[in-house]
Design an enzyme around this catalytic site. Structure first.
Site, PDB file in Angstrom:
ATOM      1  N   ARG A 171       0.852  -1.183   0.000  1.00  0.00           N
ATOM      2  CA  ARG A 171       0.000   0.000   0.000  1.00  0.00           C
ATOM      3  C   ARG A 171       0.892   1.238   0.000  1.00  0.00           C
ATOM      4  NH1 ARG A 171       2.319   2.013   3.720  1.00  0.00           N
ATOM      5  NH2 ARG A 171       0.775   3.661   3.680  1.00  0.00           N
ATOM      6  N   GLY A 172       0.238   2.398  -0.129  1.00  0.00           N
ATOM      7  CA  GLY A 172       0.991   3.634  -0.324  1.00  0.00           C
ATOM      8  C   GLY A 172       1.099   3.848  -1.822  1.00  0.00           C
ATOM      9  N   ALA A 173       0.830   5.091  -2.266  1.00  0.00           N
ATOM     10  CA  ALA A 173       0.654   5.344  -3.701  1.00  0.00           C
ATOM     11  C   ALA A 173       1.816   4.845  -4.578  1.00  0.00           C
ATOM     12  CB  ALA A 173       0.381   6.829  -3.920  1.00  0.00           C
ATOM     13  N   ARG A 209      -7.690  -0.610  -6.727  1.00  0.00           N
ATOM     14  CA  ARG A 209      -7.978   0.507  -5.815  1.00  0.00           C
ATOM     15  C   ARG A 209      -8.155   1.771  -6.670  1.00  0.00           C
ATOM     16  NH1 ARG A 209      -4.401   1.158  -0.549  1.00  0.00           N
ATOM     17  NH2 ARG A 209      -6.285   2.209   0.170  1.00  0.00           N
ATOM     18  N   GLN A 246      -2.208   2.625   9.968  1.00  0.00           N
ATOM     19  CA  GLN A 246      -0.920   2.685   9.260  1.00  0.00           C
ATOM     20  C   GLN A 246       0.109   3.503  10.049  1.00  0.00           C
ATOM     21  OE1 GLN A 246      -3.885   3.052   7.835  1.00  0.00           O
ATOM     22  NE2 GLN A 246      -3.916   2.444   5.689  1.00  0.00           N
ATOM     23  N   ASP A 282      -2.014  10.746  -2.272  1.00  0.00           N
ATOM     24  CA  ASP A 282      -2.428   9.683  -3.195  1.00  0.00           C
ATOM     25  C   ASP A 282      -2.789  10.212  -4.570  1.00  0.00           C
ATOM     26  OD1 ASP A 282      -2.996   8.493  -0.355  1.00  0.00           O
ATOM     27  OD2 ASP A 282      -2.781   6.837  -1.772  1.00  0.00           O
ATOM     28  N   ASN A 330      -5.375  12.311   0.392  1.00  0.00           N
ATOM     29  CA  ASN A 330      -4.478  11.471   1.191  1.00  0.00           C
ATOM     30  C   ASN A 330      -5.358  10.737   2.199  1.00  0.00           C
ATOM     31  OD1 ASN A 330      -1.744  10.588   1.823  1.00  0.00           O
ATOM     32  ND2 ASN A 330      -2.001  11.660   3.757  1.00  0.00           N
ATOM     33  N   LYS A 331      -4.742   9.899   2.986  1.00  0.00           N
ATOM     34  CA  LYS A 331      -5.465   9.059   3.943  1.00  0.00           C
ATOM     35  C   LYS A 331      -6.504   9.839   4.732  1.00  0.00           C
ATOM     36  CE  LYS A 331      -5.295   5.573   4.385  1.00  0.00           C
ATOM     37  NZ  LYS A 331      -6.292   4.726   3.682  1.00  0.00           N
TER      38      LYS A 331
HETATM   39  O1  MRU Z   1      -4.618   3.155   2.209  1.00  0.00           O
HETATM   40  P1  MRU Z   1      -3.134   3.367   2.106  1.00  0.00           P
HETATM   41  O2  MRU Z   1      -2.382   2.808   3.266  1.00  0.00           O
HETATM   42  O3  MRU Z   1      -2.589   2.894   0.779  1.00  0.00           O
HETATM   43  O4  MRU Z   1      -2.960   4.947   2.146  1.00  0.00           O
HETATM   44  C1  MRU Z   1      -1.672   5.481   2.022  1.00  0.00           C
HETATM   45  C2  MRU Z   1      -1.598   6.948   2.145  1.00  0.00           C
HETATM   46  O5  MRU Z   1      -2.593   7.627   2.286  1.00  0.00           O
HETATM   47  C3  MRU Z   1      -0.237   7.566   1.990  1.00  0.00           C
HETATM   48  O6  MRU Z   1      -0.138   8.720   2.761  1.00  0.00           O
HETATM   49  C4  MRU Z   1      -0.013   7.932   0.517  1.00  0.00           C
HETATM   50  O7  MRU Z   1      -0.276   6.860  -0.321  1.00  0.00           O
HETATM   51  C5  MRU Z   1       1.371   8.419   0.280  1.00  0.00           C
HETATM   52  S1  MRU Z   1       2.561   7.139   0.297  1.00  0.00           S
HETATM   53  C6  MRU Z   1       4.084   7.795  -0.051  1.00  0.00           C
END
Ligand code: MRU
Length: 371
Positions: free
Chosen positions: A51-53, A114, A222, A263, A273-274
């Site tokens: 996970r994470g963009a 996603r 997270q 994201d 973002n999250k």
């Molecule tokens: O749902 P996730 O854990 O994939 O969400 C991740 C985030 O919101 C991060 O802050 C974002 O992807 C940046 S990662 C460098």
């Protein structure tokens, strides 16, 4: 400082597979998961094992290599959750042969894993474009090799990009300051080193001492499971707080700077973002604390005029009702579980990219830096 485990890795030649650190098990279990089918890669992305963009983009790129090598059983598309609303469209090229047909099927399928992080669509588009001109000329084996090279290039580039983000942002973190972050934008969310956390890692490598407050980041934690773990592993002073404690910590003047990842960033700078990031940005504004976003150029979606058009992922209600290992809400309760929110550009002091810091956050500045 111990070496952090590798987020994602390609094992073997073009007939190989994807190995990823299963982030759902952290921080108590460090276990790897091998994905030998595109369905397994899709599941790993959907379930947040990876996970994470930026890491999602890398996983998808590697997923394409796995998928085009598999027997060509039809893949079940989940149309309603596909990311076609943003950058990239399904069916970006008309299939001309069996390989082209399979490539389109695999990329369309991975798009449905996603919807919010644009890096997923960016990477899939880049993979398809890389072989587009050769589809009729080269044998499948050669095309697959080319796709692997491109996936590895995306991963390798991300390493450099994260270091550059760290280098550009490091000076923002002053000696003795407090930095608050939300969710996880560290090495686990990228090929290595991270985006928001890269800024902190780089400041620490330059010898500065500072304190980080990590929001736990409900519902999937997270911040608690991943960010607290990563910072602790690198020997950075980190304090875990519940999301609802951020205002109090700011009021106590312990926070001088907020940095989060992103994201998807629209052309005007509105940033998805999250979930919870928007609230943190509002709190920062109320306390006169600068709020920064750190992200690579692949996270910008200049096809969207504003954040209103960013698709927001809705996730399983059980992440809220059963998120802490047991049922914590009554049977049958109505639940709303958006995984992301959008922070308006007006609340963002600057966006730290691999090319420099975009400041102030305005469309013309963004286009100047990113295009
Ligand atoms: O749902 P996730 O854990 O994939 O969400 C991740 C985030 O919101 C991060 O802050 C974002 O992807 C940046 S990662 C460098």
């Amino acid at each position: 400082m111990s070496q952090p485990p590798r987020t994602i890795e390609w094992i073997g030649d073009a007939a190989g597979f994807v190995r990823l650190l299963d982030q759902t098990l952290l921080p108590t279990q460090v276990e790897y998961r091998d994905c030998r089918t595109v369905e397994e890669v899709w599941e790993a992305i959907r379930m947040l094992r990876v996970r994470g963009a930026p890491a999602i983009g890398i996983a998808a790129a590697m997923g394409v290599v796995v998928g085009v090598g598999q027997a060509t059983a039809p893949l079940a598309l989940e149309g309603e959750e596909s990311g076609v609303r943003g950058m990239g469209q399904t069916g970006m090229f008309a299939p001309r042969n069996a390989f082209a047909e399979r490539l389109r099927e695999v990329t369309d399928y991975l798009r449905t894993s996603r919807p919010t992080a644009v890096n997923l669509f960016w990477a899939l588009e880049r993979m398809a474009k890389h072989v587009e001109r050769h589809l009729e000329k080269l044998p499948a084996e050669k095309l697959r090799g080319m796709l692997l090279e491109e996936a590895l290039r995306i991963e390798e580039e991300d390493r450099g990009i994260c270091r550059a983000i760290g280098a550009h942002g490091a000076a923002l973190v002053g000696e003795g300051q407090g930095v608050l972050t939300h969710c996880n934008a560290g090495g686990l969310a990228t090929a290595d080193y991270g985006t928001a956390l890269a800024v902190m890692f780089a400041a620490a490598e330059q010898g500065r001492k500072f304190a980080v407050f990590a929001d736990e980041t409900r519902p999937l934690l997270q911040g608690a499971r991943l960010t607290a773990w990563e910072l602790q592993q690198r020997g950075i002073d980190v304090t875990l707080i519940c999301d609802n404690m951020a205002a109090q910590v700011m009021r106590e003047r312990r926070v001088h700077l907020v940095i989060t990842g992103a994201d998807r960033i629209a052309a005007n700078g509105d940033t998805a973002n999250k979930i919870g990031t928007y609230g943190v940005a509002l709190l920062a504004k109320a306390h006169g604390i600068p709020f920064y976003v750190a992200a690579p150029s692949s996270t910008f979606d200049l096809s969207l005029a504003s954040g209103d058009a960013i698709p927001i992922e809705q996730r399983d209600p059980r992440e809220i009702t059963h998120g802490l290992g047991r049922q914590i809400a009554p049977d049958g309760i109505k639940v709303y579980n958006p995984a992301f929110d959008v922070t308006p550009a007006a609340l963002i002091a600057g966006i730290i990219t691999e090319k420099g810091i975009i400041r102030p956050v305005r469309e013309e500045k963004i286009r100047e830096m990113i295009t």
